[in-house]
Scaffold this motif. Structure first.
Motif, PDB file in Angstrom:
ATOM      1  N   MET A 173       4.192 -32.533 -32.776  1.00 48.86           N
ATOM      2  CA  MET A 173       4.951 -33.775 -32.956  1.00 48.86           C
ATOM      3  C   MET A 173       4.525 -34.511 -34.226  1.00 48.86           C
ATOM      4  SD  MET A 173       5.048 -35.038 -28.976  1.00 48.86           S
ATOM      5  CE  MET A 173       6.012 -36.509 -29.272  1.00 48.86           C
ATOM      6  N   ILE A 174       3.240 -34.452 -34.544  1.00 49.10           N
ATOM      7  CA  ILE A 174       2.770 -35.063 -35.796  1.00 49.10           C
ATOM      8  C   ILE A 174       3.373 -34.349 -36.995  1.00 49.10           C
ATOM      9  CG2 ILE A 174       0.716 -35.233 -37.275  1.00 49.10           C
ATOM     10  CD1 ILE A 174      -0.827 -36.125 -34.788  1.00 49.10           C
ATOM     11  N   CYS A 175       3.409 -33.027 -36.944  1.00 55.21           N
ATOM     12  CA  CYS A 175       4.006 -32.260 -38.050  1.00 55.21           C
ATOM     13  C   CYS A 175       5.492 -32.549 -38.192  1.00 55.21           C
ATOM     14  CB  CYS A 175       3.775 -30.761 -37.823  1.00 55.21           C
ATOM     15  SG  CYS A 175       2.064 -30.247 -38.052  1.00 55.21           S
ATOM     16  N   ILE A 176       6.169 -32.767 -37.074  1.00 57.48           N
ATOM     17  CA  ILE A 176       7.580 -33.164 -37.125  1.00 57.48           C
ATOM     18  C   ILE A 176       7.704 -34.507 -37.833  1.00 57.48           C
ATOM     19  CG2 ILE A 176       9.526 -33.963 -35.725  1.00 57.48           C
ATOM     20  CD1 ILE A 176       8.706 -31.827 -33.640  1.00 57.48           C
ATOM     21  N   GLY A 177       6.804 -35.430 -37.509  1.00 56.58           N
ATOM     22  CA  GLY A 177       6.824 -36.752 -38.146  1.00 56.58           C
ATOM     23  C   GLY A 177       6.663 -36.690 -39.646  1.00 56.58           C
ATOM     24  N   GLN A 178       5.955 -35.654 -40.133  1.00 59.51           N
ATOM     25  CA  GLN A 178       5.744 -35.470 -41.566  1.00 59.51           C
ATOM     26  C   GLN A 178       6.695 -34.422 -42.159  1.00 59.51           C
ATOM     27  OE1 GLN A 178       4.053 -38.267 -42.449  1.00 59.51           O
ATOM     28  NE2 GLN A 178       2.981 -37.030 -43.944  1.00 59.51           N
ATOM     29  N   LYS A 179       7.626 -33.927 -41.333  1.00 54.20           N
ATOM     30  CA  LYS A 179       8.605 -32.908 -41.744  1.00 54.20           C
ATOM     31  C   LYS A 179       7.940 -31.595 -42.175  1.00 54.20           C
ATOM     32  CE  LYS A 179      12.195 -36.245 -43.006  1.00 54.20           C
ATOM     33  NZ  LYS A 179      12.947 -36.063 -41.762  1.00 54.20           N
ATOM     34  N   HIS A 180       6.792 -31.308 -41.586  1.00 57.55           N
ATOM     35  CA  HIS A 180       6.130 -30.012 -41.788  1.00 57.55           C
ATOM     36  C   HIS A 180       6.603 -29.077 -40.671  1.00 57.55           C
ATOM     37  CE1 HIS A 180       2.561 -31.860 -44.265  1.00 57.55           C
ATOM     38  NE2 HIS A 180       3.755 -32.193 -44.721  1.00 57.55           N
ATOM     39  N   PHE A 181       7.861 -28.646 -40.775  1.00 56.49           N
ATOM     40  CA  PHE A 181       8.501 -27.978 -39.648  1.00 56.49           C
ATOM     41  C   PHE A 181       7.946 -26.585 -39.370  1.00 56.49           C
ATOM     42  CE2 PHE A 181      11.847 -31.031 -41.051  1.00 56.49           C
ATOM     43  CZ  PHE A 181      11.818 -31.818 -39.915  1.00 56.49           C
ATOM     44  N   CYS A 182       7.503 -25.883 -40.388  1.00 51.88           N
ATOM     45  CA  CYS A 182       6.949 -24.543 -40.173  1.00 51.88           C
ATOM     46  C   CYS A 182       5.687 -24.624 -39.314  1.00 51.88           C
ATOM     47  CB  CYS A 182       6.651 -23.877 -41.511  1.00 51.88           C
ATOM     48  SG  CYS A 182       6.035 -22.174 -41.348  1.00 51.88           S
ATOM     49  N   LYS A 183       4.794 -25.541 -39.652  1.00 52.09           N
ATOM     50  CA  LYS A 183       3.557 -25.732 -38.885  1.00 52.09           C
ATOM     51  C   LYS A 183       3.875 -26.248 -37.487  1.00 52.09           C
ATOM     52  CE  LYS A 183      -0.951 -26.093 -38.297  1.00 52.09           C
ATOM     53  NZ  LYS A 183      -1.824 -24.904 -38.187  1.00 52.09           N
ATOM     54  N   ALA A 184       4.861 -27.142 -37.378  1.00 51.34           N
ATOM     55  CA  ALA A 184       5.259 -27.674 -36.072  1.00 51.34           C
ATOM     56  C   ALA A 184       5.765 -26.552 -35.172  1.00 51.34           C
ATOM     57  CB  ALA A 184       6.342 -28.739 -36.244  1.00 51.34           C
ATOM     58  N   ARG A 185       6.556 -25.655 -35.733  1.00 51.35           N
ATOM     59  CA  ARG A 185       7.097 -24.532 -34.953  1.00 51.35           C
ATOM     60  C   ARG A 185       5.972 -23.637 -34.442  1.00 51.35           C
ATOM     61  NH1 ARG A 185       9.405 -19.474 -36.608  1.00 51.35           N
ATOM     62  NH2 ARG A 185       9.071 -20.061 -38.782  1.00 51.35           N
ATOM     63  N   GLU A 186       4.986 -23.400 -35.297  1.00 54.08           N
ATOM     64  CA  GLU A 186       3.843 -22.562 -34.909  1.00 54.08           C
ATOM     65  C   GLU A 186       3.065 -23.197 -33.752  1.00 54.08           C
ATOM     66  OE1 GLU A 186      -0.579 -21.887 -36.739  1.00 54.08           O
ATOM     67  OE2 GLU A 186       1.084 -21.902 -38.161  1.00 54.08           O
ATOM     68  N   LEU A 187       2.809 -24.505 -33.847  1.00 50.38           N
ATOM     69  CA  LEU A 187       2.037 -25.191 -32.814  1.00 50.38           C
ATOM     70  C   LEU A 187       2.807 -25.266 -31.491  1.00 50.38           C
ATOM     71  CD1 LEU A 187       0.611 -28.057 -35.038  1.00 50.38           C
ATOM     72  CD2 LEU A 187      -0.745 -26.288 -33.900  1.00 50.38           C
ATOM     73  N   LEU A 188       4.096 -25.574 -31.559  1.00 54.19           N
ATOM     74  CA  LEU A 188       4.906 -25.667 -30.340  1.00 54.19           C
ATOM     75  C   LEU A 188       5.073 -24.307 -29.669  1.00 54.19           C
ATOM     76  CD1 LEU A 188       7.560 -28.190 -31.667  1.00 54.19           C
ATOM     77  CD2 LEU A 188       5.831 -28.652 -29.910  1.00 54.19           C
ATOM     78  N   ARG A 189       5.151 -23.261 -30.470  1.00 52.19           N
ATOM     79  CA  ARG A 189       5.235 -21.905 -29.903  1.00 52.19           C
ATOM     80  C   ARG A 189       3.970 -21.573 -29.108  1.00 52.19           C
ATOM     81  NH1 ARG A 189       6.071 -18.750 -34.370  1.00 52.19           N
ATOM     82  NH2 ARG A 189       3.828 -18.409 -34.588  1.00 52.19           N
ATOM     83  N   ASN A 190       2.815 -22.071 -29.590  1.00 48.15           N
ATOM     84  CA  ASN A 190       1.566 -21.845 -28.857  1.00 48.15           C
ATOM     85  C   ASN A 190       1.628 -22.431 -27.451  1.00 48.15           C
ATOM     86  OD1 ASN A 190       0.386 -20.558 -31.031  1.00 48.15           O
ATOM     87  ND2 ASN A 190      -0.697 -22.363 -31.758  1.00 48.15           N
ATOM     88  N   VAL A 191       2.279 -23.593 -27.310  1.00 50.67           N
ATOM     89  CA  VAL A 191       2.410 -24.219 -25.989  1.00 50.67           C
ATOM     90  C   VAL A 191       3.328 -23.390 -25.099  1.00 50.67           C
ATOM     91  CG1 VAL A 191       3.057 -26.306 -24.734  1.00 50.67           C
ATOM     92  CG2 VAL A 191       2.115 -26.491 -27.038  1.00 50.67           C
ATOM     93  N   VAL A 192       4.466 -23.012 -25.638  1.00 48.83           N
ATOM     94  CA  VAL A 192       5.478 -22.281 -24.874  1.00 48.83           C
ATOM     95  C   VAL A 192       4.965 -20.926 -24.392  1.00 48.83           C
ATOM     96  CG1 VAL A 192       7.750 -21.185 -25.045  1.00 48.83           C
ATOM     97  CG2 VAL A 192       7.388 -23.457 -26.024  1.00 48.83           C
ATOM     98  N   THR A 193       4.176 -20.260 -25.214  1.00 48.45           N
ATOM     99  CA  THR A 193       3.728 -18.903 -24.886  1.00 48.45           C
ATOM    100  C   THR A 193       2.359 -18.884 -24.196  1.00 48.45           C
ATOM    101  OG1 THR A 193       2.733 -18.640 -27.092  1.00 48.45           O
ATOM    102  CG2 THR A 193       5.015 -17.916 -26.818  1.00 48.45           C
ATOM    103  N   ALA A 194       1.797 -20.072 -23.919  1.00 54.09           N
ATOM    104  CA  ALA A 194       0.470 -20.146 -23.288  1.00 54.09           C
ATOM    105  C   ALA A 194       0.524 -19.613 -21.856  1.00 54.09           C
ATOM    106  CB  ALA A 194      -0.017 -21.590 -23.287  1.00 54.09           C
ATOM    107  N   PRO A 195      -0.577 -19.022 -21.368  1.00 56.96           N
ATOM    108  CA  PRO A 195      -0.624 -18.565 -19.971  1.00 56.96           C
ATOM    109  C   PRO A 195      -0.413 -19.727 -19.012  1.00 56.96           C
ATOM    110  CG  PRO A 195      -2.470 -17.679 -21.225  1.00 56.96           C
ATOM    111  CD  PRO A 195      -1.811 -18.700 -22.099  1.00 56.96           C
ATOM    112  N   MET A 196       0.451 -19.538 -18.029  1.00 61.94           N
ATOM    113  CA  MET A 196       0.679 -20.565 -17.001  1.00 61.94           C
ATOM    114  C   MET A 196       1.130 -19.890 -15.714  1.00 61.94           C
ATOM    115  SD  MET A 196       4.187 -22.307 -18.518  1.00 61.94           S
ATOM    116  CE  MET A 196       3.689 -22.280 -20.232  1.00 61.94           C
ATOM    117  N   SER A 197       0.657 -20.406 -14.594  1.00 60.56           N
ATOM    118  CA  SER A 197       1.028 -19.818 -13.304  1.00 60.56           C
ATOM    119  C   SER A 197       2.273 -20.476 -12.728  1.00 60.56           C
ATOM    120  CB  SER A 197      -0.139 -19.953 -12.312  1.00 60.56           C
ATOM    121  OG  SER A 197      -0.539 -21.301 -12.202  1.00 60.56           O
ATOM    122  N   THR A 198       2.519 -21.737 -13.093  1.00 61.62           N
ATOM    123  CA  THR A 198       3.737 -22.444 -12.700  1.00 61.62           C
ATOM    124  C   THR A 198       4.270 -23.200 -13.903  1.00 61.62           C
ATOM    125  OG1 THR A 198       2.471 -24.382 -11.985  1.00 61.62           O
ATOM    126  CG2 THR A 198       3.010 -22.745 -10.293  1.00 61.62           C
TER     127      THR A 198
END
Length: 405
Positions: free
Chosen positions: A185-210
């Motif tokens: 979200m901070i990278c989005i605020g600074q329009k650093h979209f490539c870095k933002a995409r990388e960080l958000l992908r880490n959340v989406v692909t993280a191990p989770m049971s639910t």
């Protein structure tokens, strides 16, 4: 109270050598319950200690003192005392009781948020992170709290300073996921979209049971940022993504998937129709501003496509082709893209003609070669470290049967 006086004397006398501090630490562990019972009356004892020299003892008493409810009259005094301690304490001492330091700092964060003064917490929390971590590659439990304060205070550049550092040592995976979400979200605020995409992908692909709310919100922003950054979004997640995320995330984010499908058509009218249909949903998710940037990015991409076909084009033709209302709007888009280095062109104001040029960077300068070499070395180092973390996680999971959640 006599026992407290004795404890203060011990703290004052055993805060010098490593051996003394180790002995003091053992003594302090035995006093935890009694300190908690004395919590409301500990402020006067803090005044007898020097946080810059007797950091460990000061921390134990401060942690007990701040565990008591804070009255309406006390918040500013509380914030000031914790800020002073964070700035003056010795890192090698507070790391001996890292859990107590984290507890104090989190209470500090809660107070500045409660007062709606997050900016007051940004600098002290950054100092707290630097003192708690063992190296710049170490992610602490305070990283997410620091980034949250940066977000609330709109102090994005301060947050970017931490995000530029590579992380390879993690205490708790959950901290890493929050770090990535807030960082995105901070990278989005600074329009650093490539870095933002990388960080958000880490959340989406993280191990989770639910499935959880943070992953859902990250997926929505991941979709929008992907469209802005590279003009496309695939619902197919990497194979290492948890099965629950693979199955469920799309069900919670259908308006965003519809938006991505409309975007892929390249037609502004179709995209704007989709935005209007789902406007209330985007607004309730606090993503409408980001959605508007998605629409703007399609205008840009359509203009960029024109540079592949034409050497010159009138502003009127550009407006007609990319569905802008007037030549003036087309001119504003082109000018902004030239300033941002997204296209290379010149505008003849008299004839209202745009001449497109090739990228003047031929990748031959010393600076560019050094930049490319630095990027390659960074990728190699990152891949080696990630492989090591992966092997360690696999070993721990096989040995303990635990999974990260």
């Amino acid at each position: 109270m006599e026992s407290m006086e004795a404890l203060i004397t011990q703290i004052q006398g055993l805060s010098g050598s490593v051996e003394d501090i180790s002995h003091l630490h053992n003594l302090l562990k035995l006093t935890e319950e009694s300190l908690q019972s004395e919590a409301p009356r500990l402020a006067s004892f803090l005044g007898q200690l020097d946080p810059a020299k007797q950091s460990l003892g000061y921390l134990y008493i401060l942690e007990a003192y701040t565990s008591a409810p804070i009255s309406r009259e006390q918040p500013s005094e509380f914030i000031m005392s914790v800020s002073t301690f964070i700035n003056s304490c010795l890192a090698e001492q507070i790391r001996l009781a890292a859990d107590k330091f984290v507890s104090v700092c989190k209470r500090f964060k809660d107070q500045v948020v409660l007062l709606q003064e997050p900016l007051r917490g940004v600098a002290p929390m950054r100092t707290a992170v630097q003192k708690l971590r063992s190296s710049s590659e170490h992610l602490t439990a305070l990283h997410p709290d620091f980034l949250l304060l940066c977000l609330l205070a709109k102090s994005y550049k301060t947050g970017l300073g931490i995000l530029k550092e590579d992380i390879f040592e993690i205490d708790q995976p959950r901290d890493f996921f929050l770090y990535c979400y807030y960082g995105g979200m901070i990278c989005i605020g600074q329009k650093h979209f490539c870095k933002a995409r990388e960080l958000l992908r880490n959340v989406v692909t993280a191990p989770m049971s639910t499935i959880n709310a943070i992953a859902i919100e990250a997926y929505k922003k991941y979709c929008l940022v992907s469209l802005i950054d590279n003009g496309q979004f695939s619902t197919a997640l990497p194979k290492y993504t948890s099965s629950v995320a693979q199955r469920s995330l799309k069900n919670f984010c259908q308006p965003y998937i519809d938006l991505a499908n409309s975007y892929s058509s390249g037609k502004i009218s179709e995209l704007e129709s989709c935005v209007e249909t789902n406007k209330e949903k985007f607004e309730s998710d606090n993503n409408l501003g980001l959605v508007k940037q998605v629409v703007s990015s399609l205008y840009k991409r359509n203009i960029q496509r024109l540079t592949l076909t034409y050497l010159t084009l009138s502003l009127q033709d550009i407006a007609n082709t990319v569905q802008l209302n007037t030549p003036k709007e087309a001119e504003m888009h082109v000018l902004r893209m030239i300033q941002d280095g997204e296209i290379f062109a010149t505008i003849n104001q008299k004839d209202e003609m745009v001449s497109f040029h090739e990228d003047p960077e031929q990748y031959k300068t010393c600076e560019m070669i050094e930049h490319i070499d630095s990027s390659i070395q960074r990728v190699v180092h990152s891949e080696d470290a990630i492989h090591e973390i992966s092997l360690t996680n696999q070993y721990n999971q096989k040995r303990t049967g635990l999974k990260y959640v």
